[in-house]
Design a protein around this motif. Sequence first.
Motif, PDB file in Angstrom:
ATOM      1  N   ALA A  60      88.922  56.025  36.836  1.00  0.00           N
ATOM      2  CA  ALA A  60      89.671  57.260  37.290  1.00  0.00           C
ATOM      3  C   ALA A  60      88.871  58.146  38.332  1.00  0.00           C
ATOM      4  N   SER A  61      87.552  57.955  38.134  1.00  0.00           N
ATOM      5  CA  SER A  61      86.712  58.737  39.157  1.00  0.00           C
ATOM      6  C   SER A  61      86.852  57.917  40.554  1.00  0.00           C
ATOM      7  N   ASN A  62      86.761  56.651  40.461  1.00  0.00           N
ATOM      8  CA  ASN A  62      86.805  55.846  41.789  1.00  0.00           C
ATOM      9  C   ASN A  62      87.987  56.266  42.266  1.00  0.00           C
ATOM     10  N   THR A  63      89.046  56.151  41.519  1.00  0.00           N
ATOM     11  CA  THR A  63      90.538  56.609  41.828  1.00  0.00           C
ATOM     12  C   THR A  63      90.706  58.038  42.601  1.00  0.00           C
ATOM     13  N   LEU A  64      90.208  59.164  42.026  1.00  0.00           N
ATOM     14  CA  LEU A  64      90.400  60.173  42.685  1.00  0.00           C
ATOM     15  C   LEU A  64      89.493  60.562  43.665  1.00  0.00           C
ATOM     16  N   VAL A  65      88.309  60.034  43.946  1.00  0.00           N
ATOM     17  CA  VAL A  65      87.550  60.197  45.167  1.00  0.00           C
ATOM     18  C   VAL A  65      87.964  58.974  46.261  1.00  0.00           C
ATOM     19  N   ALA A  66      88.950  58.312  45.988  1.00  0.00           N
ATOM     20  CA  ALA A  66      89.361  57.343  47.066  1.00  0.00           C
ATOM     21  C   ALA A  66      90.303  58.083  48.057  1.00  0.00           C
ATOM     22  N   SER A  67      90.691  59.075  47.779  1.00  0.00           N
ATOM     23  CA  SER A  67      91.650  59.719  48.756  1.00  0.00           C
ATOM     24  C   SER A  67      91.777  61.369  48.512  1.00  0.00           C
ATOM     25  N   LEU A  68      92.093  61.977  49.511  1.00  0.00           N
ATOM     26  CA  LEU A  68      92.220  63.623  49.370  1.00  0.00           C
ATOM     27  C   LEU A  68      93.649  63.805  49.230  1.00  0.00           C
ATOM     28  N   ASP A  69      94.568  62.834  49.223  1.00  0.00           N
ATOM     29  CA  ASP A  69      96.032  62.894  48.675  1.00  0.00           C
ATOM     30  C   ASP A  69      95.940  63.167  47.256  1.00  0.00           C
ATOM     31  N   HIS A  70      95.625  64.368  46.774  1.00  0.00           N
ATOM     32  CA  HIS A  70      95.606  64.445  45.237  1.00  0.00           C
ATOM     33  C   HIS A  70      96.897  64.081  44.515  1.00  0.00           C
ATOM     34  N   ARG A  71      98.287  64.253  45.124  1.00  0.00           N
ATOM     35  CA  ARG A  71      99.239  63.567  44.447  1.00  0.00           C
ATOM     36  C   ARG A  71      99.196  62.121  43.987  1.00  0.00           C
ATOM     37  N   ALA A  72      98.761  61.498  45.126  1.00  0.00           N
ATOM     38  CA  ALA A  72      98.603  60.009  44.961  1.00  0.00           C
ATOM     39  C   ALA A  72      97.570  59.591  44.083  1.00  0.00           C
ATOM     40  N   THR A  73      96.394  60.379  44.312  1.00  0.00           N
ATOM     41  CA  THR A  73      95.286  59.830  43.114  1.00  0.00           C
ATOM     42  C   THR A  73      95.566  60.094  41.886  1.00  0.00           C
ATOM     43  N   LEU A  74      96.229  61.445  41.823  1.00  0.00           N
ATOM     44  CA  LEU A  74      96.671  61.570  40.209  1.00  0.00           C
ATOM     45  C   LEU A  74      97.600  60.687  39.822  1.00  0.00           C
ATOM     46  N   THR A  75      98.627  60.188  40.514  1.00  0.00           N
ATOM     47  CA  THR A  75      99.663  59.301  40.009  1.00  0.00           C
ATOM     48  C   THR A  75      98.862  57.863  39.579  1.00  0.00           C
ATOM     49  N   ALA A  76      98.151  57.538  40.753  1.00  0.00           N
ATOM     50  CA  ALA A  76      97.270  56.389  40.256  1.00  0.00           C
ATOM     51  C   ALA A  76      96.252  56.438  38.998  1.00  0.00           C
ATOM     52  N   MET A  77      95.761  57.564  38.702  1.00  0.00           N
ATOM     53  CA  MET A  77      94.716  57.910  37.686  1.00  0.00           C
ATOM     54  C   MET A  77      95.591  57.874  36.310  1.00  0.00           C
ATOM     55  N   ALA A  78      97.016  58.523  36.382  1.00  0.00           N
ATOM     56  CA  ALA A  78      97.775  58.391  35.202  1.00  0.00           C
ATOM     57  C   ALA A  78      98.226  56.989  34.747  1.00  0.00           C
ATOM     58  N   GLY A  79      98.226  56.045  35.794  1.00  0.00           N
ATOM     59  CA  GLY A  79      98.710  54.824  35.446  1.00  0.00           C
ATOM     60  C   GLY A  79      97.367  54.288  34.832  1.00  0.00           C
ATOM     61  N   ASP A  83     100.413  76.068  44.974  1.00  0.00           N
ATOM     62  CA  ASP A  83      99.889  77.290  45.518  1.00  0.00           C
ATOM     63  C   ASP A  83     101.313  78.336  45.850  1.00  0.00           C
ATOM     64  N   ASP A  84     102.187  77.689  46.229  1.00  0.00           N
ATOM     65  CA  ASP A  84     103.620  78.631  46.456  1.00  0.00           C
ATOM     66  C   ASP A  84     104.392  78.928  45.113  1.00  0.00           C
ATOM     67  N   GLN A  85     103.568  78.355  44.009  1.00  0.00           N
ATOM     68  CA  GLN A  85     104.528  78.647  42.601  1.00  0.00           C
ATOM     69  C   GLN A  85     105.593  77.769  42.396  1.00  0.00           C
ATOM     70  N   THR A  86     105.502  76.513  43.065  1.00  0.00           N
ATOM     71  CA  THR A  86     106.470  75.568  42.771  1.00  0.00           C
ATOM     72  C   THR A  86     105.954  74.591  41.768  1.00  0.00           C
ATOM     73  N   VAL A  87     106.817  73.678  40.971  1.00  0.00           N
ATOM     74  CA  VAL A  87     106.288  72.823  40.110  1.00  0.00           C
ATOM     75  C   VAL A  87     106.443  71.575  40.599  1.00  0.00           C
ATOM     76  N   VAL A  88     105.522  70.608  40.491  1.00  0.00           N
ATOM     77  CA  VAL A  88     105.806  69.199  40.883  1.00  0.00           C
ATOM     78  C   VAL A  88     105.508  68.268  39.639  1.00  0.00           C
ATOM     79  N   ARG A  89     106.470  67.496  39.194  1.00  0.00           N
ATOM     80  CA  ARG A  89     105.938  66.698  38.294  1.00  0.00           C
ATOM     81  C   ARG A  89     105.629  65.335  39.010  1.00  0.00           C
TER      82      ARG A  89
END
Length: 999
Positions: free
Chosen positions: A445-464, A481-487
């Motif tokens: 998970a650490s390797n996946t999270l530091v692989a990119s600054l696109d946090h949505r992509a890295t979190l999706t990969a980490m969930a897998g 930040d704009d108080q919207t929710v992204v699943r």
Amino acid sequence: MRESHGVVKVATMGEAAFADVFAHAPLAMALVEPAPPFRIAAANAAFLGLGGRRVHDGARGIAVLELIPHAPESSLHAVLESVVTQHGSQTILDSWTARPGVQTHREITVTYASPPGAGDLPLITVRDVTEREESRRRLEQECMRLLALAGVGRQMVTLDPDAMLAGAAASASLLCDGPAVIYLVEPGGELRRAASHRVMTEMSSWLPLLPGRHLLRLLRKAIETRERLTVPYVASLPEDERALLTRSHAMWLVANPLRTRAGVLGAVLTVWRRRRTLPEDFQALDQVAAQTAVALEHAQLHTAAEKERARLDLILEEIPDTVWIVDANARLVRTNSAGRRLLGLGPDDPLPPLAELTPCLDGPDGEDRALGRRDLGLESALQGRTVTGALCSFRRTEGDPESWLLTSAAPLRDHDQRVIGAVSVATDITERRRSEEMLRLLAAASNTLVASLDHRATLTAMAGLTVPSLGDWCVIDLLEDDQTVVRLPVAHADPSQRETASELRRLGPDPSTLAAVLAGVQEPAIRDAPEAPLVTMLREEERTGMLRALRLRACMIVPLVARGRKVGLMQFAMSRPGRGYHPADLGVAEDLAHRAAMSIDNARLYQQACEADRRKDEFLAVLSHELRAPLAPVMTWIEILRRAPDPARVRHAVEVIDRNVRVQRALMNELLDLAAITRGKVALEPRSIDLVELVRACVDTLSGEAGAKTIRLQVRLPDGGLVVRGDPNRLHQVFANLIANAIKFTPEGGLVSVILERQGDAAVARVRDTGEGIEPAFLPQVFEMFKQQEEGARRVHGGLGIGLALAKRLTELHLGTIEVTSEGPGRGSEFIVCLPLLDETDETEIVTERGLFPSGAERGQPLRDLTVLLVEDADDLREATQAMLEELGARVVGAENGGEALERLRPEEVDVVLCDLRMPQMDGYEFVSLLRKDPERAHVPVVAVSGFASQESYQRSREAGFDGYVSKPFEYATLVASLQQAMAARQRAAESPGQRSSA
């Protein structure tokens, strides 16, 4: 019947026959009278021989007791009376000692009958039964010995040392017909009484529980010599042994050692009361001692073996690993408590056959397959092979959790090396494998999270990566930040659930629902399926169908927290049978959530850094433009004057240069204020001021700019004063900025109104214009640093985008508020400043704005008759400053550095010193330090000159000893005020010794 020659004569033939038998019978017989003293009526020769009489002596008329020596008189007399009275027959036994060691026994029988010719007289017969009685006594003694040996034999089978020793003491007492005691040798050599029989209380002093070495010497000697020792009662015996025999009325003391192959365990001490003893009695006692020793040794060995077995059982039960033992037929015969827990069995439940366990065992997949043993290695061990490091999984039933076992097995052999069974030890490594799996997961998970600054992509990969290790489902909701929710895309372990995962993502929560859930989740938690947010965030009509599709069994929720702010929610769910969550899983999930939140925060910080970098570049570009723009006309007019110094153009050139220099100075002041605000170093010099006069001075200052654009400037001020506490310079900066902005953004012919009024305990100022207005989307960003509604190369209005940010910060430092409203582009805007009023009871001196900002139109010589020592290393600036001072009427003495200034400073000639702070060789701080140490010149006032213009520089100069402070570039009015204030402060200090005033 008649008597002749001592023999009874009978008259008849029958009597004759009886008399003949009576006379010659070997059995002593006599007829006696039926009344006391029971005289003899007739007696045969054998009876007469009892009393030592011959036949011719006769015995008629003699009392029967006189002819029977040693007969118990009372007993025989009583028997005769009883027989005479009751008729019948009675027998008594008469025993006496004929000589030492020899006893004689007679049997006396009295019969009262009337045989033919006997008449009505009792008949006494006396028979010697010595041989019979001796045989009976020997038989009784033999039975007694057998009984004693039998008693020892019965106790031997008990294997209870106490019961066995008690039985042995009873048997020894039976043999000796007296007290018997058994003493055992303790490990330290001391004797301890272990058993006793027929020992009276008064004997305890001679037979104590723990005898000292001065007691029972016979017993100790028997133990030492390993032989039976026997002593009779003699006067030379030790006192304790003699007293023991006397008190017991005994004849002998016998000590028999308890011998074994390993040594002597103790001894049996018997006190013999039996008068007649046989060698067989001592031999029986030897056998009792021998059997007791053997039995005691066996009992001790058995006790030791039982203790060892109990210790081994305890060790086996306390071993955390599972132990399995099978016999030669592969039947499971034993396991420990860990094994029973693994099998789900109670302490008394029967063990299942090994064949029933085999389906529950399975070899691992992947790299561990080669180590698999479906029988825990027992089958191989029964074949004589040793198994080490076999890995297998165990699951009792389909719905139970899976356990991982690392097993080793070895054969069990007898003395002939035949395999009689096998033992297997299985270590439960479920938690260890789980920990290793979780560590691998965290690393991946650490390797996946530091692989990119696109946090949505890295979190999706980490969930897998987390499925199926941490759950069958992983759902991540982000609060942007704009108080919207992204699943994010839902991770799932079962490929057939792809459509369910897509539907679950579509049913993501709204911002208020997620915010409410995050507010209630303070730390990671395990929830039942119906209570999990994954379910509760769904609408009521969607829950049943989604629960049925997901088949949830347990859920784990973890908030995503970055720097104290909750940025999302991560949820894991189990759906397969036999799976559940443990407290250790919370730690892994929390670690994952922390790393995920850091990834989100890093990505946002990167985006903010990129935005800040973009704004910085834009700011630097604008700054470059704003700084260069006023330089262009200055340099142009300088060049024009250099080429053609037309007197008609000089006045206009001076005005242009003065105006643009002031613009540059304003820009520099804004940059200094920016630096102070950025570092939180803005300092105020609060005092009581009249806000009405301050706003009026700002309007007067900027009325010229409004008039130049034909803008109407409406001012409505209250008649009375509005007193606030604040820094007049900073508040002037706030209102001047707002009014200047209104004039700048209002087109020609427009209207700018300034309204100041009282509302309760606050003073409210409104600056309203009819200018360009503000876009609704830009309103929240108006007071942000470097933010401007105009961007790009086509900007109409200049500026750095700092002024409003400074105004907001300075207003807040005065405990006030500032707001902006606008109805949109082209409809103007209104800035509202609210400041708390000072309590009317406060009598602090009120400083007016006009006194703080003197008019710049003054053209006199305020420094006439003063001598100023000017210390400046820059030639051009020293020359220009000297010219300004001389223009103001002062006489100037110049110096290039601090050392030269100290040489030229004569207190009787110099009135004040104007000194630069940064100079080579000796700077201003060192100069003033040396000056204040000189008693003759320490009173000379010194004003610092610096280009830093920061609060730190000002404070440091005051601490160093300067009396005043001016910033470059300075106007002549500011310079004159600083010099005059410094001189006045020194004069007050001279008038009040011991006090130091500040300029």
